[in-house]
Structures are given as C-alpha cells and as structure tokens.
Design a protein around this motif. Structure first.
Motif, PDB file in Angstrom:
ATOM      1  N   TRP A 160      36.671 -39.430 -11.321  1.00  0.00           N
ATOM      2  CA  TRP A 160      36.882 -40.834 -10.958  1.00  0.00           C
ATOM      3  C   TRP A 160      38.317 -41.274 -11.182  1.00  0.00           C
ATOM      4  N   THR A 200      33.013 -35.415 -15.154  1.00  0.00           N
ATOM      5  CA  THR A 200      32.798 -36.760 -15.671  1.00  0.00           C
ATOM      6  C   THR A 200      32.270 -36.637 -17.090  1.00  0.00           C
ATOM      7  N   LEU A 247      39.348 -44.000 -16.669  1.00  0.00           N
ATOM      8  CA  LEU A 247      39.665 -43.552 -15.313  1.00  0.00           C
ATOM      9  C   LEU A 247      40.999 -42.813 -15.254  1.00  0.00           C
TER      10      LEU A 247
END
Length: 258
Positions: A160, A200, A247
């Motif tokens: 992300w 992630t 992020l």
C-alpha cells in the motif's frame, strides 16, 4: 579514514542523488539510506558462529557492481560469520561469489536444508515476488529451517506504499520496459514479476503468527526507482513527507522464531 569514494574509485553518486542529498558525497550514503538501515540491523543479529541462509541470493550485485564501501562492509557479513548459503529460482545464484553453497529451487518449493539449521534467513527484496498460492508454504519453509530464537530479516515494498501501488499498476509483461525507461542502467536479468502477497502487515501477521515474534516498520529511502529524473524525485520526497508511517514505501520485516 578514507571515505567511500577513496576506498572504491568505481563508485560515484549520481548527479540527482548528489544534488538532492548532498551528504552522499561524504561517505557514499544518505541520511535516508534503506540499505544501511536494513543491513545495520541484520548485522546486529549476527555473530561469528552464525549460519545464514540468503533466500533469493541472486548473483550478488553488491559484490560485483560498484557500491559504496560502507555498503560492501555491511553486506559482506559472509566474511564475519560461520557460513552463508544461498538459494534462488534463477540459476545466476550459482555464480554468486559470496556463498559457501548455492542451489536453484522451484518457486514455492521446499528448501533443501535440514530443520532448524540456520540462525538467520535474509530476504532482501524477495517477498514481493512470491505468488499468493505459494506464500503459506514459503513462510512455513523459512520458519522450518530457522532454529528456535533465530531471525528472518526481510526488506520489501509495502503493497500500500507508493512503490507497491505503482508497480501493481504496471502489468508484469510491461515491467521490464517501464523500469528500463526509469532506470536505463538496470539490467533486464535483475527485473522480476511482482506479486505482493506477503507485503502487508496483515498478511505477515497471518503468515508468521504467535508464538513467533513479528517486528514490522515502515521506511522511506531515496526514490532511486525514478532513475535520474530530479522532478520526479522531488515529488516523491514530498509524498514521503506527507505519508503516514503505515503507508511508507518500504517494509522492514523481522521475525523471531518462537
């Protein structure tokens, strides 16, 4: 003490890097250097008796192409530990000069080593290439070959983050062409398809559950993936400053086997 440029006359920081990060001229690295951040922590987990597996070892770019001397010293831990063995899906690993042994494996396949045989497994920019259907087996194999208390150390793009989103926006069959435009000096054999199935915090928590200890944090390095395009670097610097840590473009991943 000689600086990196004196120690290794083949390394010269690029014009864009020198202009936007002038400190690189003093020692060959910047205050945001992800290579140094990662390998300093890797070295802190090693001692003279350590047995290390280099997962996705490749051809050992840092040992055969121009690198700052400090980077070479940090990455050259094969000179300070008991053994470093390497595996890769690409046969170029057989030519890696830093390994005690090198073996070619199938994607998602078993690792050809005994249980609990390594003190540390290092996977530098490898996890992003693991296919979703292979992620569970790969994580289990990495844990299997680690001794209890041993560490997996990985550096990989955040799915992300800016790098991950940009890479996933480009079809894999165009990946080499796009990178060639952004990074004209990068060799085609050093570009591989990206999958982002282990990239992630949520995925990593599921793949390395308790009693394993998972440490993950974000990091923003110099935007070298934009080649020498200074305006793109400046945009990336601004984005990095405004991006929340969750992020950040790169994930530093450390897993202690429970």
């Amino acid at each position: 003490m000689n600086d990196a440029n004196d120690a290794d006359p083949t390394f010269r920081p690029g014009e864009t890097l020198s202009r936007l990060y002038p400190e690189v001229r003093a020692g060959g690295y910047t205050r945001h250097d992800g290579f140094i951040e990662f390998y300093t922590r890797v070295n802190a987990l090693l001692d003279a008796d350590s047995r290390v597996l280099d997962f996705g070892a490749g051809r050992g770019l840092w040992a055969i192409e121009p690198f700052p001397e400090l980077h070479r010293r940090l990455r050259g831990f094969h000179e300070r530990v008991a053994e470093v063995h390497g595996v890769d899906v690409d046969p170029v690993v057989l030519d890696n000069p830093t390994l005690k042994s090198a073996q070619v494996i199938e994607p998602g396949g078993s690792l050809p080593f005994e249980d609990a045989g390594f003190d540390l497994v290092v996977a530098d920019h490898v996890l992003e290439h693991i296919a979703e259907e292979d992620a569970v087996r790969v994580s289990a194999e990495l844990l299997r070959v680690l001794r209890p208390g041993g560490w997996l150390a990985a550096r990989t793009p955040n799915k992300w983050g800016m790098i991950g989103i940009g890479a996933r926006a480009v079809p894999n069959d165009l990946h080499t062409r796009v990178l060639k435009r952004l990074q004209p000096d990068r060799k085609a054999e050093d570009v591989f398809p990206v999958r982002y199935s282990m990239n992630t915090r949520r995925a990593l928590s599921a793949l390395f559950p308790p009693p394993n200890e998972l440490v993950v944090y974000g990091h923003a390095s110099e935007p070298t993936y934009f080649g020498s395009h200074a305006p793109a670097w400046r945009v990336a610097q601004l984005v990095d400053r405004l991006t929340p840590p969750a992020l950040a473009p790169t994930l530093m991943v450390f897993v202690r086997k429970g």
